[in-house]
Write an enzyme that holds these catalytic residues in place. Structure first.
Site, PDB file in Angstrom:
ATOM      1  N   HIS A 181      -6.163  -2.632  -2.356  1.00 35.37           N
ATOM      2  CA  HIS A 181      -6.211  -4.386  -3.299  1.00 35.37           C
ATOM      3  C   HIS A 181      -6.387  -5.311  -4.198  1.00 35.37           C
ATOM      4  O   HIS A 181      -6.928  -4.420  -4.787  1.00 35.37           O
ATOM      5  CB  HIS A 181      -7.220  -4.748  -1.706  1.00 35.37           C
ATOM      6  CG  HIS A 181      -7.224  -4.385  -0.158  1.00 35.37           C
ATOM      7  ND1 HIS A 181      -7.661  -3.603   0.048  1.00 35.37           N
ATOM      8  CD2 HIS A 181      -5.936  -4.581   0.197  1.00 35.37           C
ATOM      9  CE1 HIS A 181      -7.315  -3.535   1.947  1.00 35.37           C
ATOM     10  NE2 HIS A 181      -6.312  -4.158   1.828  1.00 35.37           N
ATOM     11  N   HIS A 206       0.897  -1.474   0.138  1.00 39.54           N
ATOM     12  CA  HIS A 206       0.737   0.304   0.065  1.00 39.54           C
ATOM     13  C   HIS A 206       1.112   1.171  -0.117  1.00 39.54           C
ATOM     14  O   HIS A 206       0.355   2.081  -0.949  1.00 39.54           O
ATOM     15  CB  HIS A 206      -0.870   0.513   1.244  1.00 39.54           C
ATOM     16  CG  HIS A 206      -2.596  -0.973   1.279  1.00 39.54           C
ATOM     17  ND1 HIS A 206      -2.742  -1.012   0.260  1.00 39.54           N
ATOM     18  CD2 HIS A 206      -3.083  -1.383   2.363  1.00 39.54           C
ATOM     19  CE1 HIS A 206      -4.178  -2.146   0.501  1.00 39.54           C
ATOM     20  NE2 HIS A 206      -3.959  -2.570   1.549  1.00 39.54           N
TER      21      HIS A 206
END
Lengths: 191, 114
Positions: free
Chosen positions: A138, A132
């Site tokens: 995701h 991230h």
């Protein structure tokens, strides 16, 4: 693989080195700091093996690019932690550099010595959150590191083709990396 | 002829999670249900990007928007798409996870005239 809105990435010229540091005030008591440092070093090395970025630890927390800490409950970033299990951690998109772990979890660097049924593998979560911090959102490829959930006592360490292709689209490939060197299990998800 | 004994199947979900474990009480609820606790699942789906906030968000009714959100969740997470809070879906929701939202196309709900 997916990206955050606007596809942010660290904007400095590639190749480059990003520094990281651990908060001197927000650490966990059930692990030795030296073990945490080794674990994060390994997690960072998984990403630096595939892209032309290096990561180096610094003691200068205030000026480090990536700031790592273990926090409890509301810690003033609008994303409060919720106690044991539930949300484990969060890493913010570039170039924030914030990587926060829930101090309430039973973090483990070795399941042989940590027998708790709710133990969470620190290296797996660190590797995910670094993704991230570098710009990956995701993924919905179940085997990928960037899949959003992780069971207690589960390990998910190796970057899969999905993770690698995603991060290399942002930063290019490490010249020393060869996709063909990945094991069969690493490539099966993309097939 | 004797009447066959009535059998009861009890399904339980692995209790992984202290934050979302009460979702287990909603097992097998489907559209039209009104069960206490559905509003908590709505909060979960809002938090992670599957459900837009609306004036029905705080109700415990399993409404159309909620069914669409459950379906989106199932499709993205690679679950069997049923639109219901089935065992597989509840099990996935109760797993510990990263706090970042899942990245999805913008939520659009169209009014359909019947």
């Amino acid at each position: 693989y997916n990206y955050f809105k606007g596809k942010p990435r660290w904007s400095r010229a590639i190749p480059t080195t990003l520094t990281y540091a651990f908060s001197p005030n927000y650490i966990v008591s059930n692990l030795k700091l030296s073990d945490i440092k080794v674990t994060f070093r390994q997690a960072f090395s998984r990403w630096s093996a595939v892209i032309p970025l290096n990561f180096t630890e610094t003691e200068d927390y205030g000026f480090s690019d990536i700031k790592i800490g273990f926090y409890s409950g509301d810690h003033d970033d609008g994303e409060p932690f919720d106690g044991v299990l539930g949300v484990l951690a969060h890493g913010f998109s570039p170039e924030s550099g914030k990587l926060h772990l829930d101090a309430a979890e039973t973090w483990a660097v070795d399941f042989e010595s940590e027998k708790s049924g709710v133990a969470i593998d620190l290296e797996s979560v660190a590797t995910h959150e670094i993704g991230h911090v570098l710009g990956l959102a995701h993924s919905f490829v179940k085997e990928s590191v960037m899949y959003p959930s992780l069971k207690p006592r589960e390990k998910k360490l190796d970057l899969k083709v999905d993770d690698i292709e995603g991060i290399q689209e942002l930063y290019g490939s490490n010249p020393k990396f060869n996709m063909e060197s990945l094991s069969q299990s690493d490539t099966s998800s993309s097939n | 002829r004797r009447t066959p004994l009535e059998t009861t199947t009890i399904t339980t979900v692995d209790h992984h999670n202290s934050t979302w474990h009460e979702f287990e009480n909603l097992l097998d609820t489907s559209k039209g249900s009104h069960v206490s606790g559905i509003s908590e699942v709505k909060k979960y789906l809002q938090r992670f990007g599957y459900l837009k906030f609306s004036n029905t968000s705080s109700s415990d009714k399993f409404d159309n928007e909620f069914e669409v959100a459950v379906t989106r969740y199932q499709r993205k997470l690679g679950l069997t798409v049923t639109g219901n809070l089935d065992y597989e879906t509840i099990s996935q929701m109760t797993l510990p996870r990263c706090g970042m939202r899942d990245t999805l196309p913008p939520l659009k709900f169209h009014a359909i005239q019947h």
